[in-house]
Design an enzyme around this catalytic site. Structure first.
Site, PDB file in Angstrom:
ATOM      1  N   GLU A 165     136.132  74.238  93.991  1.00 53.28           N
ATOM      2  CA  GLU A 165     137.304  73.521  94.490  1.00 53.28           C
ATOM      3  C   GLU A 165     137.355  73.470  96.018  1.00 53.28           C
ATOM      4  O   GLU A 165     138.397  73.208  96.608  1.00 53.28           O
ATOM      5  CB  GLU A 165     138.575  74.150  93.917  1.00 53.28           C
ATOM      6  CG  GLU A 165     138.595  74.197  92.405  1.00 53.28           C
ATOM      7  CD  GLU A 165     139.488  73.142  91.751  1.00 53.28           C
ATOM      8  OE1 GLU A 165     140.508  72.782  92.341  1.00 53.28           O
ATOM      9  OE2 GLU A 165     139.152  72.699  90.637  1.00 53.28           O
ATOM     10  N   HIS A 233     144.907  78.017  94.034  1.00 50.06           N
ATOM     11  CA  HIS A 233     143.856  78.161  95.035  1.00 50.06           C
ATOM     12  C   HIS A 233     144.207  79.332  95.944  1.00 50.06           C
ATOM     13  O   HIS A 233     145.377  79.669  96.129  1.00 50.06           O
ATOM     14  CB  HIS A 233     143.718  76.898  95.899  1.00 50.06           C
ATOM     15  CG  HIS A 233     143.221  75.706  95.161  1.00 50.06           C
ATOM     16  ND1 HIS A 233     143.770  74.443  95.308  1.00 50.06           N
ATOM     17  CD2 HIS A 233     142.217  75.564  94.263  1.00 50.06           C
ATOM     18  CE1 HIS A 233     143.123  73.581  94.543  1.00 50.06           C
ATOM     19  NE2 HIS A 233     142.185  74.239  93.901  1.00 50.06           N
ATOM     20  N   CYS A 350     146.750  71.932 102.320  1.00 52.89           N
ATOM     21  CA  CYS A 350     146.065  71.138 101.298  1.00 52.89           C
ATOM     22  C   CYS A 350     145.617  69.795 101.858  1.00 52.89           C
ATOM     23  O   CYS A 350     144.597  69.239 101.434  1.00 52.89           O
ATOM     24  CB  CYS A 350     146.983  70.887 100.102  1.00 52.89           C
ATOM     25  SG  CYS A 350     147.195  72.296  99.003  1.00 52.89           S
TER      26      CYS A 350
END
Length: 419
Positions: A165, A233, A350
């Site tokens: 990711e 995350h 993000c």
């Protein structure tokens, strides 16, 4: 390579015109909480652009990536599906999730790599169908932005056997961005009801592909309790910049050992650990306190760029007030409004991919200045849909509007090659 010219550049994703709330991301509490509500793509994109302007105003180098082509009808074709037959697959084909460029790739700066180039590996994002379709177009954009092979190396994604990711699970500790650093890869295991998205083998593969020195590379497990609480995350519970680690006390599976290992590898480490008694894990995730941009200002001071939601959670607001008044390494806190992104589970961190590079080696079409920001803003204001309701997804009129809006943006930036 002239290391004196290396700086950290934040590449933010421009929020795409199909931005909507379909609740596709299992384990992302904000995304699932807002599933099925109306979205506001124009406001979302303008909020993201305002954050970029804010960072420019701080004297930071700022780049951007354009939205990926959506809806991705090829994705549906490969599944033998039509937009009218499966609502979840249709929503995935329309997803604007590429705006969260922290998941675009993992980046190792030139001072850390064996061949002295900046290495980028696009994330395969295989855990979530709406994101797993991103990497081919992401890789194509990276290849244009970082085409100078004397300074950049772009790899193929890690095979989909192992979930990757990207930079959201990667931290770097260094005395300066132009100096060799210690790269920290954070992987996950089972997170209770939610999947662990970053596989240890993916992290190790990226480190090998990038030619990192094993003595300056760490692999640390994320706390399964944090994943179960909604920290899908690592950058939801921990962020690093320069010599500073800003972390929640429950970020890692073995917190004391993780910090000790980082300090052994990088003795100058300054740890700002937020106790659970001051900010609970739930409040940290609700406010996205750690999904912040931890940056070095031109003055050399460290600043934290947080979502405005941090001021709306009392425990977090109190903590930040004390943080600034204290004598720690973080000297400034700047709130920014990215509410449309936050409602889908993505804060300031993000929305950006950090790349340490000489700006002159980057394709200038991807570097932001005020004139280009004005041009982007004009296209967004004129072309992005003001509102998307759930029933609009898949409708021909919206499809035409979304495709046209992106085409106008690419044309205005001279990036028709990415059409």
């Amino acid at each position: 390579m002239n290391r004196d010219s290396l700086v950290e550049i934040n590449f933010d994703g421009i929020v795409g015109p199909s931005h909507n709330y379909a609740g596709l991301s299992l384990g992302n509490l904000a995304a699932t909480a807002h599933a099925g509500t109306a979205s506001y793509p124009r406001a979302a994109a303008l909020q993201g652009l305002a954050k970029m302007r804010h960072n420019l105003g701080l004297g930071l180098a700022q780049g951007f990536f354009v939205p990926l082509p959506r809806p991705n009808l090829g994705f549906l074709d490969r599944l033998g599906a039509e937009e009218s037959t499966d609502a979840a697959l249709t929503a995935a084909a329309w997803s604007a999730s590429s705006m969260w460029t922290a998941n675009a790739a993992t980046v190792s700066p030139a001072p850390d790599t064996a061949d002295g180039r900046c290495h980028l590996t696009p994330a395969n994002l295989v855990t979530m169908p709406h994101r797993a379709q991103e990497w081919p177009d992401t890789a194509r954009q990276l290849a244009v932005a970082f085409a100078d092979e004397a300074h950049f190396a772009i790899h193929q994604p890690v095979p989909p056997s192992f979930g990757d990711e990207g930079a959201a699970n990667h931290m770097r500790l260094c005395a300066g961005h132009d100096q060799p650093g210690v790269e920290v890869f954070v992987f996950g295991r089972s997170g209770g009801p939610f999947p662990a998205r970053q596989h240890e083998q993916s992290s190790r593969a990226v480190a090998r592909l990038h030619g990192l020195d094993p003595a300056r590379t760490l692999f640390i497990e994320q706390n399964p309790a944090a994943i179960a609480a909604g920290a899908f995350h690592n950058d939801v519970v921990s962020v690093a910049n320069g010599s500073v680690l800003f972390t929640h006390a429950e970020a890692f599976a073995d917190q004391a050992s993780a910090i000790e290992r980082m300090r052994e590898a990088f003795p100058a480490l300054e740890v700002v650990e937020v106790p659970s008694a001051e900010v609970s894990l739930a409040d940290a995730i609700r406010s996205y306190l750690f999904n912040a941009q931890l940056v070095t200002l031109p003055s050399g001071e460290t600043a934290l760029i947080v979502p405005t939601e941090c001021r709306e959670v009392p425990a977090v607001a109190r903590y930040l007030d004390g943080l600034v008044k204290g004598n720690g390494p973080i000297r400034h806190v700047f709130p920014v409004d990215v509410r449309q992104s936050m409602a889908n589970g993505g804060g300031p961190a993000c929305l950006r991919l950090r790349v340490v590079a000489d700006p002159d080696t980057v394709d200038p079409r991807f570097m932001l200045d005020e004139a280009k920001a004005d041009r982007i803003e004009q296209v967004i204001a004129a072309s992005w849909p003001e509102q998307i309701d759930p029933a609009d997804i898949g409708q021909p009129a919206l499809l035409a509007a979304v495709v046209s809006a992106r085409a106008r943006l690419l044309e205005s930036l001279g990036l028709d090659i990415l059409g």
